[in-house]
Design a protein around this motif. Structure first.
Motif, PDB file in Angstrom:
ATOM      1  N   ASN A   1      35.108  23.080  31.056  1.00  0.00           N
ATOM      2  CA  ASN A   1      35.256  23.082  32.510  1.00  0.00           C
ATOM      3  C   ASN A   1      34.568  21.848  33.073  1.00  0.00           C
ATOM      4  OD1 ASN A   1      33.725  23.852  35.245  1.00  0.00           O
ATOM      5  ND2 ASN A   1      35.683  24.911  35.198  1.00  0.00           N
ATOM      6  N   ALA A   2      35.168  21.250  34.095  1.00  0.00           N
ATOM      7  CA  ALA A   2      34.532  20.104  34.743  1.00  0.00           C
ATOM      8  C   ALA A   2      34.869  20.093  36.218  1.00  0.00           C
ATOM      9  CB  ALA A   2      34.995  18.800  34.097  1.00  0.00           C
ATOM     10  N   GLU A   3      33.884  19.736  37.034  1.00  0.00           N
ATOM     11  CA  GLU A   3      34.093  19.572  38.472  1.00  0.00           C
ATOM     12  C   GLU A   3      34.390  18.097  38.721  1.00  0.00           C
ATOM     13  OE1 GLU A   3      30.387  20.953  40.026  1.00  0.00           O
ATOM     14  OE2 GLU A   3      31.056  23.032  40.139  1.00  0.00           O
ATOM     15  N   ILE A   4      35.573  17.812  39.209  1.00  0.00           N
ATOM     16  CA  ILE A   4      36.038  16.423  39.295  1.00  0.00           C
ATOM     17  C   ILE A   4      36.443  16.071  40.719  1.00  0.00           C
ATOM     18  CG2 ILE A   4      37.869  14.845  38.537  1.00  0.00           C
ATOM     19  CD1 ILE A   4      37.721  16.257  35.809  1.00  0.00           C
ATOM     20  N   TRP A   5      36.027  14.873  41.130  1.00  0.00           N
ATOM     21  CA  TRP A   5      36.449  14.339  42.413  1.00  0.00           C
ATOM     22  C   TRP A   5      37.412  13.187  42.150  1.00  0.00           C
ATOM     23  CZ3 TRP A   5      34.743   9.842  45.536  1.00  0.00           C
ATOM     24  CH2 TRP A   5      35.242   9.918  46.845  1.00  0.00           C
ATOM     25  N   SER A   6      38.593  13.309  42.755  1.00  0.00           N
ATOM     26  CA  SER A   6      39.633  12.307  42.516  1.00  0.00           C
ATOM     27  C   SER A   6      39.722  11.266  43.615  1.00  0.00           C
ATOM     28  CB  SER A   6      40.989  13.006  42.335  1.00  0.00           C
ATOM     29  OG  SER A   6      40.962  13.846  41.184  1.00  0.00           O
ATOM     30  N   GLY A   7      38.770  11.294  44.532  1.00  0.00           N
ATOM     31  CA  GLY A   7      38.760  10.282  45.587  1.00  0.00           C
ATOM     32  C   GLY A   7      39.191  10.811  46.932  1.00  0.00           C
ATOM     33  N   TRP A   8      39.611  12.064  46.986  1.00  0.00           N
ATOM     34  CA  TRP A   8      39.975  12.681  48.255  1.00  0.00           C
ATOM     35  C   TRP A   8      39.630  14.149  48.187  1.00  0.00           C
ATOM     36  CZ3 TRP A   8      43.400  10.835  44.637  1.00  0.00           C
ATOM     37  CH2 TRP A   8      44.147  11.812  43.951  1.00  0.00           C
ATOM     38  N   GLY A   9      39.436  14.759  49.368  1.00  0.00           N
ATOM     39  CA  GLY A   9      39.103  16.172  49.396  1.00  0.00           C
ATOM     40  C   GLY A   9      37.759  16.453  48.762  1.00  0.00           C
TER      41      GLY A   9
ATOM     42  N   GLY B   1      31.132  16.035  38.396  1.00  0.00           N
ATOM     43  CA  GLY B   1      29.902  16.784  38.626  1.00  0.00           C
ATOM     44  C   GLY B   1      29.503  17.519  37.366  1.00  0.00           C
ATOM     45  N   THR B   2      29.307  18.813  37.512  1.00  0.00           N
ATOM     46  CA  THR B   2      28.904  19.630  36.375  1.00  0.00           C
ATOM     47  C   THR B   2      30.040  19.747  35.354  1.00  0.00           C
ATOM     48  OG1 THR B   2      27.349  20.894  37.723  1.00  0.00           O
ATOM     49  CG2 THR B   2      28.101  21.913  35.679  1.00  0.00           C
TER      50      THR B   2
ATOM     51  N   VAL C   1      26.043  21.329  31.963  1.00  0.00           N
ATOM     52  CA  VAL C   1      25.141  20.200  32.201  1.00  0.00           C
ATOM     53  C   VAL C   1      25.590  19.506  33.474  1.00  0.00           C
ATOM     54  CG1 VAL C   1      26.500  18.752  30.604  1.00  0.00           C
ATOM     55  CG2 VAL C   1      24.178  18.063  31.252  1.00  0.00           C
ATOM     56  N   THR C   2      24.652  19.275  34.381  1.00  0.00           N
ATOM     57  CA  THR C   2      24.975  18.618  35.644  1.00  0.00           C
ATOM     58  C   THR C   2      25.091  17.112  35.447  1.00  0.00           C
ATOM     59  OG1 THR C   2      22.692  18.234  36.310  1.00  0.00           O
ATOM     60  CG2 THR C   2      23.638  20.396  36.840  1.00  0.00           C
ATOM     61  N   SER C   3      25.547  16.439  36.471  1.00  0.00           N
ATOM     62  CA  SER C   3      25.655  14.983  36.406  1.00  0.00           C
ATOM     63  C   SER C   3      24.286  14.338  36.254  1.00  0.00           C
ATOM     64  CB  SER C   3      26.356  14.447  37.654  1.00  0.00           C
ATOM     65  OG  SER C   3      25.661  14.854  38.815  1.00  0.00           O
ATOM     66  N   GLY C   4      23.256  15.040  36.698  1.00  0.00           N
ATOM     67  CA  GLY C   4      21.902  14.534  36.562  1.00  0.00           C
ATOM     68  C   GLY C   4      21.235  14.880  35.251  1.00  0.00           C
TER      69      GLY C   4
ATOM     70  N   ARG D   1      26.535  15.179  27.324  1.00  0.00           N
ATOM     71  CA  ARG D   1      27.677  14.515  27.934  1.00  0.00           C
ATOM     72  C   ARG D   1      27.520  13.012  27.833  1.00  0.00           C
ATOM     73  NH1 ARG D   1      27.867  16.273  34.120  1.00  0.00           N
ATOM     74  NH2 ARG D   1      29.231  14.454  34.395  1.00  0.00           N
ATOM     75  N   ASP D   2      28.660  12.343  27.768  1.00  0.00           N
ATOM     76  CA  ASP D   2      28.704  10.883  27.764  1.00  0.00           C
ATOM     77  C   ASP D   2      29.479  10.491  29.008  1.00  0.00           C
ATOM     78  OD1 ASP D   2      29.340   8.179  27.433  1.00  0.00           O
ATOM     79  OD2 ASP D   2      29.463   8.364  25.260  1.00  0.00           O
ATOM     80  N   ASN D   3      28.775  10.090  30.043  1.00  0.00           N
ATOM     81  CA  ASN D   3      29.422   9.794  31.323  1.00  0.00           C
ATOM     82  C   ASN D   3      30.367   8.600  31.235  1.00  0.00           C
ATOM     83  OD1 ASN D   3      28.133  11.925  32.681  1.00  0.00           O
ATOM     84  ND2 ASN D   3      26.322  10.674  33.066  1.00  0.00           N
ATOM     85  N   ALA D   4      30.083   7.669  30.368  1.00  0.00           N
ATOM     86  CA  ALA D   4      30.950   6.504  30.216  1.00  0.00           C
ATOM     87  C   ALA D   4      32.311   6.896  29.636  1.00  0.00           C
ATOM     88  CB  ALA D   4      30.287   5.460  29.329  1.00  0.00           C
ATOM     89  N   LYS D   5      32.322   7.981  28.865  1.00  0.00           N
ATOM     90  CA  LYS D   5      33.559   8.443  28.232  1.00  0.00           C
ATOM     91  C   LYS D   5      34.136   9.677  28.910  1.00  0.00           C
ATOM     92  CE  LYS D   5      32.349   6.699  23.629  1.00  0.00           C
ATOM     93  NZ  LYS D   5      32.133   7.065  22.194  1.00  0.00           N
ATOM     94  N   ASN D   6      33.496  10.137  29.985  1.00  0.00           N
ATOM     95  CA  ASN D   6      33.946  11.366  30.673  1.00  0.00           C
ATOM     96  C   ASN D   6      34.099  12.519  29.691  1.00  0.00           C
ATOM     97  OD1 ASN D   6      34.018  10.035  33.142  1.00  0.00           O
ATOM     98  ND2 ASN D   6      36.190   9.550  32.983  1.00  0.00           N
ATOM     99  N   THR D   7      33.137  12.653  28.802  1.00  0.00           N
ATOM    100  CA  THR D   7      33.238  13.617  27.714  1.00  0.00           C
ATOM    101  C   THR D   7      31.989  14.493  27.650  1.00  0.00           C
ATOM    102  OG1 THR D   7      34.651  12.130  26.427  1.00  0.00           O
ATOM    103  CG2 THR D   7      33.515  13.870  25.218  1.00  0.00           C
ATOM    104  N   VAL D   8      32.225  15.763  27.363  1.00  0.00           N
ATOM    105  CA  VAL D   8      31.133  16.716  27.156  1.00  0.00           C
ATOM    106  C   VAL D   8      31.261  17.285  25.743  1.00  0.00           C
ATOM    107  CG1 VAL D   8      32.401  18.666  28.163  1.00  0.00           C
ATOM    108  CG2 VAL D   8      29.900  18.702  28.118  1.00  0.00           C
TER     109      VAL D   8
END
Length: 120
Positions: A96-104, A32-33, A51-54, A71-78
């Motif tokens: 700082n990054a808001e990350i979803w790992s596939g659960w929760g 996310g952000t 910077v948000t994902s959008g 940010r470079d979303n392909a590289k997961n880099t800000v």
């Protein structure tokens, strides 16, 4: 596990420039952000820019016109491009990054911090 690894800090003279990078790795399904915070000695940690994902950006007034976040979303880099640096910008900068790992839910993660020192 998720890791945020920062790089690019250092010592620079007033008026100079630095670019910070922060790469996220590990169990990442989506981010996310992403953003940068800083903490000067004796002060609370403050938001510098996010910077948000959008692609929406928010930054503190004191850095507007001098700092640029991207940010470079392909590289997961800000990134944080810092120009016209001032001694008042001296601080430890944290990613700082808001990350979803596939659960929760999305979880916030922090980098280890990188020192930026601006000499007068």
């Amino acid at each position: 596990q998720v890791q945020l690894v920062e790089s690019g800090g250092g010592l620079v003279q007033a008026g100079g420039s630095l670019t910070l990078s922060c790469a996220a790795s590990g169990s990442i399904r989506s981010i996310g952000t992403m953003g940068w915070y800083r903490q000067a000695p004796g002060k609370q940690r403050e938001l510098v820019a996010v910077v948000t994902s959008g692609g929406s950006i928010n930054s503190v007034d004191s850095v507007k016109g001098r700092f640029a976040i991207s940010r470079d979303n392909a590289k997961n880099t800000v990134y944080l491009q810092m120009n016209s640096l001032k001694p008042a910008d001296t601080a430890v900068y944290y990613c700082n990054a808001e990350i979803w790992s596939g659960w929760g839910a999305l979880r916030p993660y922090w980098g280890q911090g990188t020192q930026v020192t601006v000499s007068s």
